[in-house]
Each structure stands twice: as C-alpha cells, then as structure tokens.
Write an enzyme that holds these catalytic residues in place. Structure first.
Site, mmCIF file in Angstrom:
data_model
loop_
_atom_site.group_PDB
_atom_site.id
_atom_site.type_symbol
_atom_site.label_atom_id
_atom_site.label_comp_id
_atom_site.label_asym_id
_atom_site.label_seq_id
_atom_site.Cartn_x
_atom_site.Cartn_y
_atom_site.Cartn_z
ATOM 1 N N ILE A 94 0.705 -1.239 0.170
ATOM 2 C CA ILE A 94 -0.084 0.055 0.088
ATOM 3 C C ILE A 94 0.878 1.246 -0.012
ATOM 4 O O ILE A 94 1.580 1.517 0.876
ATOM 5 C CB ILE A 94 -1.046 -0.109 1.287
ATOM 6 C CG1 ILE A 94 -1.738 -1.370 1.172
ATOM 7 C CG2 ILE A 94 -1.972 1.236 1.067
ATOM 8 C CD1 ILE A 94 -2.735 -1.579 -0.133
ATOM 9 N N THR A 95 0.563 1.962 -1.199
ATOM 10 C CA THR A 95 1.399 3.358 -1.168
ATOM 11 C C THR A 95 1.200 4.368 -0.310
ATOM 12 O O THR A 95 -0.401 4.362 0.194
ATOM 13 C CB THR A 95 1.238 3.774 -2.795
ATOM 14 O OG1 THR A 95 1.553 2.865 -3.752
ATOM 15 C CG2 THR A 95 1.953 5.118 -2.891
ATOM 16 N N GLN A 107 20.277 1.698 -23.591
ATOM 17 C CA GLN A 107 20.963 1.305 -24.633
ATOM 18 C C GLN A 107 21.909 2.140 -25.308
ATOM 19 O O GLN A 107 23.090 1.909 -25.663
ATOM 20 C CB GLN A 107 20.158 0.521 -25.581
ATOM 21 C CG GLN A 107 20.748 -0.386 -26.806
ATOM 22 C CD GLN A 107 21.636 -1.743 -26.055
ATOM 23 O OE1 GLN A 107 21.319 -2.076 -25.087
ATOM 24 N NE2 GLN A 107 22.433 -2.165 -26.922
ATOM 25 N N ILE A 108 21.312 3.316 -25.596
ATOM 26 C CA ILE A 108 22.011 4.577 -26.219
ATOM 27 C C ILE A 108 23.210 4.864 -25.378
ATOM 28 O O ILE A 108 24.057 5.450 -25.788
ATOM 29 C CB ILE A 108 20.764 5.677 -26.570
ATOM 30 C CG1 ILE A 108 20.095 5.303 -27.762
ATOM 31 C CG2 ILE A 108 21.611 6.967 -26.766
ATOM 32 C CD1 ILE A 108 18.892 5.991 -28.043
ATOM 33 N N GLU A 121 -2.214 -1.132 -10.234
ATOM 34 C CA GLU A 121 -3.317 -0.393 -10.650
ATOM 35 C C GLU A 121 -3.820 -1.234 -11.983
ATOM 36 O O GLU A 121 -4.585 -0.582 -13.033
ATOM 37 C CB GLU A 121 -3.311 0.969 -10.945
ATOM 38 C CG GLU A 121 -2.764 1.442 -9.724
ATOM 39 C CD GLU A 121 -2.835 3.273 -9.548
ATOM 40 O OE1 GLU A 121 -3.702 3.558 -10.018
ATOM 41 O OE2 GLU A 121 -2.026 3.817 -9.159
HETATM 42 C C1 LIG Z 1 5.270 -0.489 -5.330
HETATM 43 C C2 LIG Z 1 3.877 -0.952 -5.345
HETATM 44 C C3 LIG Z 1 2.886 -0.215 -4.869
HETATM 45 C C4 LIG Z 1 1.327 -0.431 -5.188
HETATM 46 N N1 LIG Z 1 0.496 0.298 -4.521
HETATM 47 C C5 LIG Z 1 -0.733 -0.050 -4.118
HETATM 48 C C6 LIG Z 1 -1.692 0.651 -3.418
HETATM 49 O O1 LIG Z 1 -1.330 1.834 -3.078
HETATM 50 N N2 LIG Z 1 -3.000 0.127 -3.352
HETATM 51 C C7 LIG Z 1 -3.355 -1.106 -3.515
HETATM 52 O O2 LIG Z 1 -4.205 -1.636 -3.096
HETATM 53 N N3 LIG Z 1 -2.379 -1.753 -4.162
HETATM 54 C C8 LIG Z 1 -1.128 -1.564 -4.762
HETATM 55 N N4 LIG Z 1 -0.285 -2.404 -5.070
HETATM 56 C C9 LIG Z 1 -0.816 -3.427 -5.564
HETATM 57 C C10 LIG Z 1 -0.793 -3.782 -7.019
HETATM 58 O O3 LIG Z 1 -1.896 -2.939 -7.467
HETATM 59 C C11 LIG Z 1 -0.725 -5.235 -7.337
HETATM 60 O O4 LIG Z 1 0.305 -5.768 -7.106
HETATM 61 C C12 LIG Z 1 -1.177 -5.719 -8.619
HETATM 62 O O5 LIG Z 1 -2.763 -5.101 -8.682
HETATM 63 C C13 LIG Z 1 -1.188 -7.125 -9.163
HETATM 64 O O6 LIG Z 1 -1.412 -7.863 -8.169
HETATM 65 P P1 LIG Z 1 -0.479 -9.179 -7.303
HETATM 66 O O7 LIG Z 1 0.480 -8.493 -7.235
HETATM 67 O O8 LIG Z 1 -1.541 -9.718 -6.422
HETATM 68 O O9 LIG Z 1 -0.306 -10.276 -8.630
HETATM 69 P P2 LIG Z 1 -1.424 -11.300 -9.070
HETATM 70 O O10 LIG Z 1 -2.869 -10.694 -9.211
HETATM 71 O O11 LIG Z 1 -1.282 -12.310 -8.184
HETATM 72 O O12 LIG Z 1 -0.957 -11.569 -10.353
HETATM 73 C C14 LIG Z 1 0.318 -12.262 -10.845
HETATM 74 C C15 LIG Z 1 0.641 -12.446 -12.131
HETATM 75 O O13 LIG Z 1 -0.674 -13.179 -12.780
HETATM 76 C C16 LIG Z 1 -1.176 -12.489 -13.888
HETATM 77 N N5 LIG Z 1 -2.787 -12.935 -13.660
HETATM 78 C C17 LIG Z 1 -3.567 -12.817 -12.773
HETATM 79 N N6 LIG Z 1 -4.705 -13.151 -13.468
HETATM 80 C C18 LIG Z 1 -4.480 -13.452 -14.700
HETATM 81 C C19 LIG Z 1 -5.606 -13.644 -15.582
HETATM 82 N N7 LIG Z 1 -6.761 -13.670 -15.482
HETATM 83 N N8 LIG Z 1 -5.062 -13.976 -16.890
HETATM 84 C C20 LIG Z 1 -3.808 -13.531 -17.172
HETATM 85 N N9 LIG Z 1 -2.909 -13.322 -16.307
HETATM 86 C C21 LIG Z 1 -3.212 -13.269 -14.807
HETATM 87 C C22 LIG Z 1 -0.765 -10.974 -13.639
HETATM 88 O O14 LIG Z 1 -0.992 -10.189 -14.790
HETATM 89 C C23 LIG Z 1 0.570 -11.116 -13.050
HETATM 90 O O15 LIG Z 1 1.368 -11.191 -14.385
HETATM 91 C C24 LIG Z 1 1.033 -1.837 -5.142
HETATM 92 C C25 LIG Z 1 2.194 -2.644 -5.784
HETATM 93 C C26 LIG Z 1 3.395 -2.317 -5.728
HETATM 94 C C27 LIG Z 1 4.473 -3.187 -6.164
#
Ligand SMILES: Cc1cc2nc3c(=O)[nH]c(=O)nc-3n(C[C@H](O)[C@H](O)[C@H](O)COP(=O)(O)OP(=O)(O)OC[C@H]3O[C@@H](n4cnc5c(N)ncnc54)[C@H](O)[C@@H]3O)c2cc1C
Length: 389
Positions: free
Chosen positions: A170-171, A344-345, A370
C-alpha cells in the site's frame, strides 16, 4: 530543461480551444515549480537521501491536487485532462512523487463520487489541499488482480465495524492520515474511510523496491480495527464497483505518469546521442540509434494522445473504462521500451548510472500496479466484444 513544453501547450489548445490559456497558465506554473523544486531532488529520493514529505507538501501548496475537484470543496474545477497532464509533468520531475500524489487523488475522487455529503465536507478539502495525505488499500497478500477474493472482513457491531485482515503493497501507508479500505461484510466487498488514529490499525515495515523508491510502500494490518458506522463509504456490498470505478480514472493518470517518465529518459538519450562519439562521429549519426529515438518519440506522442483521449471521454461523461486501460497498457509498455532504449543508447554508462537506470526501474512498476497489462487486456477485449454486439 522545460517540463511544460510547447507540445503540451498545443495539445491544450486542441483539446480545450476556448480555455486553453487559463489551463496552460496553471500547468506552466506547476511545471516551473517542479523543475526548480522536485526534478533536482529526484536522484536523492531514489537513493534514500531525501524525503518525499516536504516537497510533496510544497507541491500540494501549489494546488496540484486541487485541479480536477469542484470549487465547492475548494478545488479548481478544471477538466480531468488538465490534471492528467499535470501528473505527466510530475512523472517527468519525479515518478515516485507522481505515484504518491496520483493515489492520494484517487482516494479524493472515490470520496467525491461515492462518499456521503458529510464525508465529503469533512475530508475532501483537507485531502485535495494536501493538509491530509490519503492512501488506497485494496490489494491483499493473497489477492491482487482477483480483488473480489479479499479476505479482510468488516463485521458490524453496536454502531461500528470491526475490521480484521491486512492489505499488501500500500502506497503512502504509514504516512497517510486517511485510508480508503476495502473489506468484506455479509453483503460483499465494501468501502470504508479510516483515519490513521483508528484503534487496531498498524503498519508493516517499509518494503524494499526495485524503483519508485521515494514513495513509501507498506503492509496495512487491521486487528479488531474499530470504525464508526458513519465511515462506510456508499452502500455495503458495492465496494468492488467503487474500486473498479476509482481505478478506471487512476489508469488514465498512470498512463500520463509513464509518458512523463519516458519524456525524461528520451531527453537524456537525445542529449547523449549528440555528445557521445564513436567511429569518428556522434552516435546520433547512426541510423540504428536514430531508429530508437524516432520510435520513442512516436511512443510518447501516441501515449499522450491516448491518455488525453480517455480523459476527454471521462470529461464528457462517457464510458471510458476501455480507453483508460488502453492508454495505461500502451503507455506503461511504451515507457519500459523508451527507458530501455535510453539505457542502450548510453551503453555501459546506461547500465551503471543510477540516475539513468532509475527511469526503467520506476517505469517497471506500472505494467503491474493498478491493473496488470494481462488483466487490462482482458478488460479491453471484454468491453470491445460487448460493444461490437
Ligand atoms: C510498489 C507498489 C505499490 C502499490 N500500491 C498499491 C496501493 O497503493 N494500493 C493497492 O491496493 N495496491 C497497490 N499495489 C498492488 C498492485 O496493484 C498489485 O500488485 C497488482 O494489482 C497485481 O496484483 P498481485 O501483485 O497480487 O499479482 P497477481 O494478481 O497475483 O498476478 C500475478 C501475475 O498473474 C497474472 N494474472 C493474474 N490473473 C490473470 C488472468 N486472469 N489472466 C492472465 N494473467 C493473470 C498477472 O497479470 C500477473 O502477471 C502496489 C504494488 C506495488 C508493487
């Protein structure tokens, strides 16, 4: 380096033929502030040698977060495209500041749309003026893209809710005064407004990240966290719809942020290509280097037009979910390529200079956060299939 350029000005003129001068003044003044106060600090924020808090407050003082909100709550009441452009400029000045601010503003947008009048009156003005920092807490340790499977629960008891569970990545967590939290009640995912003083609200340690290092990311933990009944936002069971709607708007802004990162990396690549010599001439003379510069320029302009297009549909009250996601998918992926080409550049200096590879490290977050590119491609195709029926 001018952050607010003649190109931005021209686009304001195209998108807002009658009011462009007024909007350009706002953006030009913000751009000058960012150039002087934020851009020079950016390498220090990345290196952990400076804090985001002071300059972020100063930026709020310049009206950054007031732009798209109604004058009734102290906002400037300007179009969303003006706000998105301001976030692009901020993405150029410092991506981690832009991340922190866009999430803060997404909370304000959620409150404006779904909050009660009492919640708006109490919280909107302090948030959009930046007196209070906001945070958006949806993701959990075991549920990200599939947010509907959230485990965090909210149980109603004697005029208050007891929230238990945790939110991950959570940011602004730990720094924010206000948290927009999604938790399941017996009616389904619901949305709550929490103040940092809420009993039972705790934070994990700051997470180490590849990029966006100026912004703070932590786990948020709720242990019998008590929230007054009046802090329910909108209706119980509608939280998933609210989160989706808030994220549609935020995706336009994330696209803008990535155009801003690309613009900075591109500027550095152009300057280096002119100055670095190989085989007796500037590397900018070589066609394969020029190809990268040309592709980046095309990408920046296309990304900018996509986020402005989605913003315009939003301003006109249309359904912009697909266009917002298109802008985000395109601009975030374009930005990774633009930053990679800038490395790369720069050759070996690109790989070894923090101030250059940080652009790629910053951009790397946003094909994930997001809404991942994969999930957004599903959203776009679903919407477009439905539209074509
Ligand atoms: C630095 C940072 C700041 C953030 N800030 C916030 C914030 O302020 N508030 C907040 O609520 N969240 C925040 N997030 C969370 C962020 O929104 C989530 O990491 C993101 O939504 C992905 O969820 P996950 O990490 O659980 O990945 P997962 O949902 O587990 O996904 C893992 C992989 O599986 C793939 N995948 C999942 N479902 C499918 C599908 N149906 N088909 C194909 N591929 C799929 C995804 O694309 C991904 O490549 C933040 C994350 C980071 C790293």
């Amino acid at each position: 380096m001018a952050i607010y350029t003649a190109e931005h000005k021209q686009l304001m003129q195209m998108f807002h033929p009658t009011k462009h001068q007024e909007y350009s003044e706002v953006l030009s003044s913000l751009g000058s502030f960012m150039e002087k106060e934020i851009l020079p600090l950016s390498p220090k924020l990345d290196a952990g040698e400076a804090s985001l808090a002071g300059p972020r407050s100063a930026l709020f003082g310049q009206g950054m977060s007031l732009i798209p909100f109604p004058t009734k709550y102290g906002g400037l009441g300007l179009p969303f495209s003006v706000y998105a452009t301001a976030v692009e400029l901020l993405g150029t000045a410092d991506a981690s500041m832009a991340l922190s601010v866009e999430i803060h503003n997404a909370v304000a947008e959620g409150l404006l749309k779904f909050g009660t009048e009492a919640q708006r009156e109490r919280h909107l003005a302090p948030i959009i003026s930046g007196r209070k920092l906001a945070s958006f807490a949806l993701t959990e340790p075991a549920s990200g893209s599939d947010a509907g499977t959230m485990a965090t629960s909210a149980e109603k008891r004697a005029g208050e809710y007891s929230i238990n569970g945790s939110k991950m990545f959570i940011t602004n967590a730990g720094e924010a005064d206000i948290y927009l939290v999604f938790a399941k009640t017996s009616k389904g995912p619901s949305c709550f407004l929490l103040e940092s003083s809420s009993p039972g609200l705790k934070f994990g340690a700051e997470l180490k990240k590849l990029g966006m290092r100026g912004s703070k990311t932590r786990e948020v933990i709720f242990s019998d966290c008590r929230v007054p009944e009046g802090n329910l936002v909108g209706e119980e069971g509608r939280g998933a719809d609210y989160a989706k709607e808030i994220l549609h708007g935020a995706r336009i802004v994330v696209a803008a942020l990535n155009v801003g990162i690309s613009q900075l990396a591109y500027g550095k690549a152009l300057a280096y290509a002119r100055q670095r010599r190989a085989f007796g001439r500037p590397i900018a003379d070589f066609q394969l280097v020029r190809e990268k510069l040309a592709d980046t320029k095309i990408g920046i302009n296309a990304g900018r037009l996509l986020y402005l297009y989605a913003s315009r549909i939003k301003e006109m009250g249309g359904d912009y979910a697909s266009e917002a996601s298109q802008a985000k998918v395109y601009a975030t992926e374009m930005s990774l390529k633009a930053c990679d080409d800038a490395i790369q550049i720069h050759g070996g200096y690109g790989y070894t200079t923090d101030d250059l590879h940080r652009h790629w490290r910053d951009a790397r977050l946003l094909t994930i956060g997001e809404g991942t590119s994969e999930v957004l491609r599903m959203l776009i195709s679903r919407r477009e299939l439905a539209r074509s029926q």
